[in-house]
Write a protein that holds these residues in place. Structure first.
Motif, mmCIF file in Angstrom:
data_model
loop_
_atom_site.group_PDB
_atom_site.id
_atom_site.type_symbol
_atom_site.label_atom_id
_atom_site.label_comp_id
_atom_site.label_asym_id
_atom_site.label_seq_id
_atom_site.Cartn_x
_atom_site.Cartn_y
_atom_site.Cartn_z
ATOM 1 N N GLY A 19 14.852 11.262 41.214
ATOM 2 C CA GLY A 19 16.166 10.624 40.863
ATOM 3 C C GLY A 19 16.422 10.538 39.194
ATOM 4 O O GLY A 19 17.454 10.226 38.949
ATOM 5 N N LEU A 20 15.485 10.825 38.689
ATOM 6 C CA LEU A 20 15.618 10.762 37.069
ATOM 7 C C LEU A 20 16.312 11.927 36.629
ATOM 8 O O LEU A 20 16.169 12.859 36.863
ATOM 9 C CB LEU A 20 14.124 10.717 36.517
ATOM 10 C CG LEU A 20 13.570 9.406 36.387
ATOM 11 C CD1 LEU A 20 12.558 9.158 37.846
ATOM 12 C CD2 LEU A 20 12.350 8.986 35.253
ATOM 13 N N TYR A 34 16.650 6.874 34.972
ATOM 14 C CA TYR A 34 17.720 6.998 36.288
ATOM 15 C C TYR A 34 18.938 6.780 35.513
ATOM 16 O O TYR A 34 19.193 6.172 34.399
ATOM 17 C CB TYR A 34 17.330 5.666 37.050
ATOM 18 C CG TYR A 34 15.940 5.660 37.972
ATOM 19 C CD1 TYR A 34 15.860 6.737 38.689
ATOM 20 C CD2 TYR A 34 14.845 5.309 37.354
ATOM 21 C CE1 TYR A 34 14.434 6.687 39.451
ATOM 22 C CE2 TYR A 34 13.595 5.339 37.911
ATOM 23 C CZ TYR A 34 13.544 6.037 39.078
ATOM 24 O OH TYR A 34 12.233 6.069 39.705
ATOM 25 N N HIS A 38 22.294 3.411 38.651
ATOM 26 C CA HIS A 38 21.269 3.622 39.765
ATOM 27 C C HIS A 38 20.485 2.191 39.987
ATOM 28 O O HIS A 38 20.372 1.483 38.988
ATOM 29 C CB HIS A 38 20.393 4.822 39.184
ATOM 30 C CG HIS A 38 19.498 5.159 40.352
ATOM 31 N ND1 HIS A 38 18.246 4.335 40.612
ATOM 32 C CD2 HIS A 38 19.536 6.189 40.967
ATOM 33 C CE1 HIS A 38 17.671 5.046 41.553
ATOM 34 N NE2 HIS A 38 18.505 6.166 42.018
ATOM 35 N N ARG A 41 16.375 1.246 36.994
ATOM 36 C CA ARG A 41 16.501 1.660 35.620
ATOM 37 C C ARG A 41 15.131 1.236 34.858
ATOM 38 O O ARG A 41 14.860 0.146 35.101
ATOM 39 C CB ARG A 41 17.761 1.089 35.203
ATOM 40 C CG ARG A 41 18.152 1.394 33.760
ATOM 41 C CD ARG A 41 18.945 2.635 33.848
ATOM 42 N NE ARG A 41 19.357 2.700 32.445
ATOM 43 C CZ ARG A 41 19.648 4.118 31.967
ATOM 44 N NH1 ARG A 41 19.551 5.180 32.846
ATOM 45 N NH2 ARG A 41 20.179 4.421 30.809
#
Length: 81
Positions: A19-20, A34, A38, A41
């Motif tokens: 998800g980065l 992120y 999100h 973080r």
């Protein structure tokens, strides 16, 4: 087995699967975090030098510590890339 150097493209694909997202480039370092909003973080970004064909082991260890991910978990997940 131990963590070994892996190709840079593979490491970046793994980061993106977590998800980065790419945030910025400073000098020759790309920084990932992120996205804003999100639930996760990072207080410090994950740094990758894309000029290297492979990510050095020390950089992998440092980034795993930043992410809070164990070496065993990383080894298990990176096999899929």
């Amino acid at each position: 087995m131990g963590v070994k150097q892996i190709p840079t493209y593979k490491f970046i694909a793994w980061l993106e699967s977590l998800g980065l997202r790419y945030e910025r480039t400073k000098a020759s370092h790309d920084h990932y975090n992120y996205p804003k909003g999100h639930p996760k973080r990072l207080t410090r970004t994950v740094t990758v030098r894309t000029k290297y064909k492979e990510i050095p082991i020390l950089h992998i260890h440092t980034n795993l510590k930043t992410l809070g991910i164990s070496k065993d978990q990383f080894e298990a997940e990176i096999k899929n890339f």
